[in-house]
Design a protein around this motif. Structure first.
Motif, mmCIF file in Angstrom:
data_model
loop_
_atom_site.group_PDB
_atom_site.id
_atom_site.type_symbol
_atom_site.label_atom_id
_atom_site.label_comp_id
_atom_site.label_asym_id
_atom_site.label_seq_id
_atom_site.Cartn_x
_atom_site.Cartn_y
_atom_site.Cartn_z
ATOM 1 N N ALA A 68 24.380 13.773 -30.531
ATOM 2 C CA ALA A 68 24.260 14.793 -29.488
ATOM 3 C C ALA A 68 25.229 15.940 -29.734
ATOM 4 O O ALA A 68 24.904 17.115 -29.491
ATOM 5 C CB ALA A 68 24.514 14.167 -28.117
ATOM 6 N N MET A 69 26.426 15.626 -30.218
ATOM 7 C CA MET A 69 27.389 16.670 -30.554
ATOM 8 C C MET A 69 26.854 17.560 -31.678
ATOM 9 O O MET A 69 26.953 18.791 -31.630
ATOM 10 C CB MET A 69 28.721 16.040 -30.978
ATOM 11 N N VAL A 70 26.292 16.937 -32.692
ATOM 12 C CA VAL A 70 25.765 17.697 -33.828
ATOM 13 C C VAL A 70 24.614 18.594 -33.382
ATOM 14 O O VAL A 70 24.536 19.771 -33.768
ATOM 15 C CB VAL A 70 25.319 16.743 -34.954
ATOM 16 N N ARG A 71 23.707 18.062 -32.560
ATOM 17 C CA ARG A 71 22.585 18.881 -32.074
ATOM 18 C C ARG A 71 23.094 20.080 -31.282
ATOM 19 O O ARG A 71 22.610 21.203 -31.447
ATOM 20 C CB ARG A 71 21.653 18.041 -31.200
ATOM 21 N N ALA A 72 24.070 19.850 -30.423
ATOM 22 C CA ALA A 72 24.588 20.938 -29.586
ATOM 23 C C ALA A 72 25.300 21.998 -30.414
ATOM 24 O O ALA A 72 25.366 23.167 -30.012
ATOM 25 C CB ALA A 72 25.534 20.370 -28.528
ATOM 26 N N LEU A 95 31.643 25.715 -29.479
ATOM 27 C CA LEU A 95 32.484 24.685 -28.866
ATOM 28 C C LEU A 95 31.608 23.833 -27.963
ATOM 29 O O LEU A 95 30.822 24.366 -27.173
ATOM 30 C CB LEU A 95 33.611 25.343 -28.063
ATOM 31 N N ILE A 96 31.734 22.513 -28.080
ATOM 32 C CA ILE A 96 30.868 21.595 -27.345
ATOM 33 C C ILE A 96 31.716 20.612 -26.553
ATOM 34 O O ILE A 96 32.707 20.082 -27.059
ATOM 35 C CB ILE A 96 29.959 20.797 -28.306
ATOM 36 N N SER A 99 36.237 14.296 -25.643
ATOM 37 C CA SER A 99 34.832 14.344 -26.073
ATOM 38 C C SER A 99 34.493 15.794 -26.378
ATOM 39 O O SER A 99 33.808 16.464 -25.619
ATOM 40 C CB SER A 99 33.913 13.779 -24.978
ATOM 41 N N MET A 100 34.975 16.259 -27.511
ATOM 42 C CA MET A 100 34.896 17.678 -27.857
ATOM 43 C C MET A 100 34.410 17.865 -29.289
ATOM 44 O O MET A 100 34.768 17.099 -30.185
ATOM 45 C CB MET A 100 36.278 18.338 -27.712
ATOM 46 N N GLY A 101 33.616 18.899 -29.496
ATOM 47 C CA GLY A 101 33.218 19.306 -30.833
ATOM 48 C C GLY A 101 33.486 20.792 -31.007
ATOM 49 O O GLY A 101 33.353 21.566 -30.057
ATOM 50 N N VAL A 102 33.875 21.194 -32.206
ATOM 51 C CA VAL A 102 34.149 22.606 -32.470
ATOM 52 C C VAL A 102 33.868 22.891 -33.939
ATOM 53 O O VAL A 102 34.160 22.074 -34.817
ATOM 54 C CB VAL A 102 35.611 22.969 -32.107
ATOM 55 N N ARG A 103 33.277 24.035 -34.200
ATOM 56 C CA ARG A 103 33.039 24.430 -35.585
ATOM 57 C C ARG A 103 34.383 24.596 -36.303
ATOM 58 O O ARG A 103 35.327 25.174 -35.753
ATOM 59 C CB ARG A 103 32.257 25.738 -35.631
ATOM 60 N N THR A 104 34.444 24.112 -37.520
ATOM 61 C CA THR A 104 35.701 24.154 -38.265
ATOM 62 C C THR A 104 36.214 25.576 -38.429
ATOM 63 O O THR A 104 37.416 25.835 -38.291
ATOM 64 C CB THR A 104 35.516 23.501 -39.648
ATOM 65 N N GLY A 130 24.075 14.498 -23.508
ATOM 66 C CA GLY A 130 23.801 13.273 -24.248
ATOM 67 C C GLY A 130 24.998 12.728 -24.998
ATOM 68 O O GLY A 130 24.963 11.596 -25.493
ATOM 69 N N ALA A 131 26.067 13.517 -25.078
ATOM 70 C CA ALA A 131 27.286 13.072 -25.760
ATOM 71 C C ALA A 131 28.176 12.372 -24.738
ATOM 72 O O ALA A 131 29.126 12.943 -24.206
ATOM 73 C CB ALA A 131 28.007 14.259 -26.389
#
Length: 252
Positions: free
Chosen positions: A68-72, A78-79, A119-124, A163-164
């Motif tokens: 779900a993180m990858v899809r977002a 920033l997710i 529960s965080m995602g961010v582009r490098t 979904g994450a």
């Protein structure tokens, strides 16, 4: 996958070692001194992907969390995922903490949404442009909010990924929960100092006084099931006052 060992006193390294045959790219990075933001930054330096995804050591990612993180990440820089308090915590502990909204990201002081670091995602490339997490946030809160605000002020987009789902572990002891809430309150004052020129505003004195009066009025009932929530709210408000003195701002 990168596991940052930030001075652990359990068998973290041994647990990771048992997984290396199934996850050949699994690595352990040891980082000192202790501090969550230094550890997060060390993990980012060791990673080599286009997307950085963060979780904490004591939580449990659900099936589909990473996907779900990858899809977002195709929609935003920033997710933020959803923190589920239910599976890992007793009802008593859950009642003491206000849960994050299930359908959106939380918003700091009515200003901007933020992704919670657990529960965080961010582009490098975005992470690198921001210079990582601000390691001056050492009081146990505000670091993920600060990071999210800087990202948005730089023009980055942020999105909620429902979904994450991360099963989030709360602190079991009330005193530990209260100390955490006090840290969040102190961090609010630091955030106000850092971003008031960009439009961040705290409650006015009149509104804050009304909240304090309500707390005092409800004090005789703290032996009730609401005791934990009352103590945590009191600690958060007290933390804001302490932070106001430390940061020389008014964040009641």
């Amino acid at each position: 996958m990168v596991v940052v060992d930030n001075g652990s006193t359990d068998d973290t390294a041994a647990v990771v070692a048992r997984w290396t045959d199934r996850l050949p790219d699994l690595r352990v990075v040891r980082h000192e001194p202790r501090g969550i933001n230094g550890a997060r930054n060390a993990g980012a330096r060791a990673a080599n992907g286009e997307l950085l995804v963060y979780c904490d050591a004591d939580d449990v990612a659900t099936t589909g969390w990473l996907a779900a993180m990858v899809r977002a990440s195709s929609k935003a820089d920033l997710i933020g995922g959803y923190l589920d308090f239910t599976p890992l915590n007793s009802e008593r502990v859950r009642m003491a903490r206000s849960a994050n909204p299930p359908d959106r990201l939380p918003i700091i002081m009515g200003f901007l949404p933020y992704a919670v670091g657990a529960s965080m995602g961010v582009r490098t490339e975005v992470f690198q442009a921001l210079g990582g997490f601000d390691e001056s946030y050492t009081g146990g809160g505000g670091d993920d909010v600060e990071f999210s605000i800087r990202a948005q002020l730089m023009g980055c987009s942020v999105v909620f990924a429902p979904g994450a789902v991360m099963r989030y572990r709360l602190r079991e002891r009330l005193w530990s929960l209260a100390r955490q809430q006090m840290g969040y309150g102190r961090a609010d004052a630091k955030l106000l100092r850092d971003f008031r020129e960009h439009g961040l505003r705290a409650d006015g004195t009149t509104k804050a006084l009304a909240h304090w009066l309500k707390l005092v009025w409800r004090a005789p009932a703290i032996a009730s099931p609401d005791r934990g929530r009352w103590v945590c709210h009191f600690a958060w408000r007290l933390g804001r006052l302490l932070g106001s003195a430390e940061q020389r701002v008014w964040c009641p």
